[in-house]
Design an enzyme around this catalytic site. Sequence first.
Site, PDB file in Angstrom:
ATOM      1  N   LYS A  65       0.798  -1.232   0.000  1.00 35.00           N
ATOM      2  CA  LYS A  65       0.000   0.000   0.000  1.00 35.00           C
ATOM      3  C   LYS A  65       0.830   1.282   0.000  1.00 35.00           C
ATOM      4  O   LYS A  65       0.368   2.318  -0.493  1.00 35.00           O
ATOM      5  CB  LYS A  65      -0.953   0.013   1.206  1.00 35.00           C
ATOM      6  CG  LYS A  65      -2.144  -0.898   1.009  1.00 35.00           C
ATOM      7  CD  LYS A  65      -3.098  -0.855   2.177  1.00 35.00           C
ATOM      8  CE  LYS A  65      -4.257  -1.794   1.905  1.00 35.00           C
ATOM      9  NZ  LYS A  65      -5.223  -1.831   2.995  1.00 35.00           N
ATOM     10  N   ASP A 101      -9.701   3.235   2.047  1.00 34.56           N
ATOM     11  CA  ASP A 101      -9.664   2.526   3.342  1.00 34.56           C
ATOM     12  C   ASP A 101     -10.233   3.381   4.475  1.00 34.56           C
ATOM     13  O   ASP A 101     -11.031   2.909   5.289  1.00 34.56           O
ATOM     14  CB  ASP A 101      -8.217   2.175   3.723  1.00 34.56           C
ATOM     15  CG  ASP A 101      -7.757   0.864   3.117  1.00 34.56           C
ATOM     16  OD1 ASP A 101      -8.608   0.054   2.700  1.00 34.56           O
ATOM     17  OD2 ASP A 101      -6.527   0.650   3.069  1.00 34.56           O
TER      18      ASP A 101
HETATM   19  P1  ATR Z   1       0.575  -2.238   4.193  1.00 33.30           P
HETATM   20  O1  ATR Z   1       1.395  -1.012   3.945  1.00 33.30           O
HETATM   21  O2  ATR Z   1       0.097  -2.876   2.937  1.00 33.30           O
HETATM   22  O3  ATR Z   1      -0.526  -2.027   5.230  1.00 33.30           O
HETATM   23  P2  ATR Z   1       2.781  -3.141   5.755  1.00 33.30           P
HETATM   24  O4  ATR Z   1       3.446  -1.826   5.537  1.00 33.30           O
HETATM   25  O5  ATR Z   1       3.571  -4.404   5.589  1.00 33.30           O
HETATM   26  O6  ATR Z   1       1.542  -3.329   4.812  1.00 33.30           O
HETATM   27  O7  ATR Z   1       2.119  -3.062   7.208  1.00 33.30           O
HETATM   28  C1  ATR Z   1       1.786  -4.178   7.929  1.00 33.30           C
HETATM   29  C2  ATR Z   1       1.675  -3.831   9.412  1.00 33.30           C
HETATM   30  O8  ATR Z   1       1.584  -5.073  10.132  1.00 33.30           O
HETATM   31  C3  ATR Z   1       2.870  -3.097   9.985  1.00 33.30           C
HETATM   32  O9  ATR Z   1       2.449  -2.264  11.039  1.00 33.30           O
HETATM   33  C4  ATR Z   1       3.737  -4.265  10.528  1.00 33.30           C
HETATM   34  O10 ATR Z   1       4.636  -3.910  11.565  1.00 33.30           O
HETATM   35  P3  ATR Z   1       6.142  -3.416  11.214  1.00 33.30           P
HETATM   36  O11 ATR Z   1       6.015  -1.985  10.818  1.00 33.30           O
HETATM   37  O12 ATR Z   1       6.890  -3.623  12.469  1.00 33.30           O
HETATM   38  O13 ATR Z   1       6.617  -4.302  10.084  1.00 33.30           O
HETATM   39  C5  ATR Z   1       2.648  -5.136  11.083  1.00 33.30           C
HETATM   40  N1  ATR Z   1       3.089  -6.525  11.238  1.00 33.30           N
HETATM   41  C6  ATR Z   1       3.220  -7.442  10.263  1.00 33.30           C
HETATM   42  N2  ATR Z   1       3.619  -8.624  10.787  1.00 33.30           N
HETATM   43  C7  ATR Z   1       3.725  -8.441  12.131  1.00 33.30           C
HETATM   44  C8  ATR Z   1       4.065  -9.281  13.234  1.00 33.30           C
HETATM   45  N3  ATR Z   1       4.386 -10.564  13.051  1.00 33.30           N
HETATM   46  N4  ATR Z   1       4.051  -8.752  14.482  1.00 33.30           N
HETATM   47  C9  ATR Z   1       3.702  -7.454  14.672  1.00 33.30           C
HETATM   48  N5  ATR Z   1       3.362  -6.596  13.676  1.00 33.30           N
HETATM   49  C10 ATR Z   1       3.373  -7.088  12.419  1.00 33.30           C
END
Ligand code: ATR
Length: 276
Positions: A65, A101
């Site tokens: 995104k 969104d």
């Molecule tokens: P998008 O931009 O499409 O929403 P993203 O930037 O990958 O996708 O965001 C996913 C969110 O889920 C982020 O807040 C991510 O945390 P980080 O910024 O630390 O990466 C969070 N997230 C994904 N996997 C996670 C996990 N296993 N534990 C905690 N947070 C997680």
Amino acid sequence: MKLYGVIGCPITHSLSPLMHNDAFKNLGIDAYYHAFHVEKENLSDAVRGLKALGVAGFNVTIPHKTTILPLLDGLDVSASVCGAVNTVVCENGKYIGYNTDGLGFIHSLHQLPKQVLIIGAGGAARGIAVAFLEKNIHADITNRTIEKAEKLLTDLQSNGKTVLLSTAMKQLAKYDMIVQTTSVGLNEDKSPLSLENIHKEAIAIDIVYKPLITTFLKEAKQYGATTQDGLGMFVFQGALAFEKWTGLTPSIERMREVVLQKLGGKECLTVNKNEV
Ligand code: ATR
């Protein structure tokens, strides 16, 4: 026939194809919507490929995104303000990014909160944080990577605070709404934080809609809070995207019904767009 789709990773869980293809059929539109699995490193090739193939519009989901922004030809204000895109429309051969969104999320609420905590700092969190700001609500943000939360608040010029996950767990009682926007819980039995200290009058919302009742929501309910699943936001953001692609308004009720049937469950909370 016009082609539409969604790009993301993981993507097999997505019910967007079901929802949009049903709406196309119902409104007599000659179009087809497909889910494309696109790995992070293939994003720019994928966008070029979609354009070369004449795809008329597509949705963008985790993890693309925010990273898709520089790959597009232009941004609508809804996307440029929050720095995240969930909907792309082909306009005169150019791919323009939108964000439905935030508005989709606001439409899914029964009432606006006073003190909000958003868990996560990705694209979905950005869309939602902006939608709250437009209602003059400065949400606090907690995230595994705290720097991303800091950047989000700085970019949006929000007075909300960044909170470490460990601190957020202790201070949960001060929030009347907690919004889970991370991919944790998506097809897995996990929650990003413990909800032991949640206020009983609070509402916990998970934007993940598969499963409908996530571990996060189960836990919130167990500690006495009200819960809302991700179906409302999913349907409203999808309907807004559909309008941008076709100029036609799909039936929200039908969209919800078709997805709910597939998920085989009941919503935690019904949705009423008119109350907000
Ligand atoms: P998008 O931009 O499409 O929403 P993203 O930037 O990958 O996708 O965001 C996913 C969110 O889920 C982020 O807040 C991510 O945390 P980080 O910024 O630390 O990466 C969070 N997230 C994904 N996997 C996670 C996990 N296993 N534990 C905690 N947070 C997680």
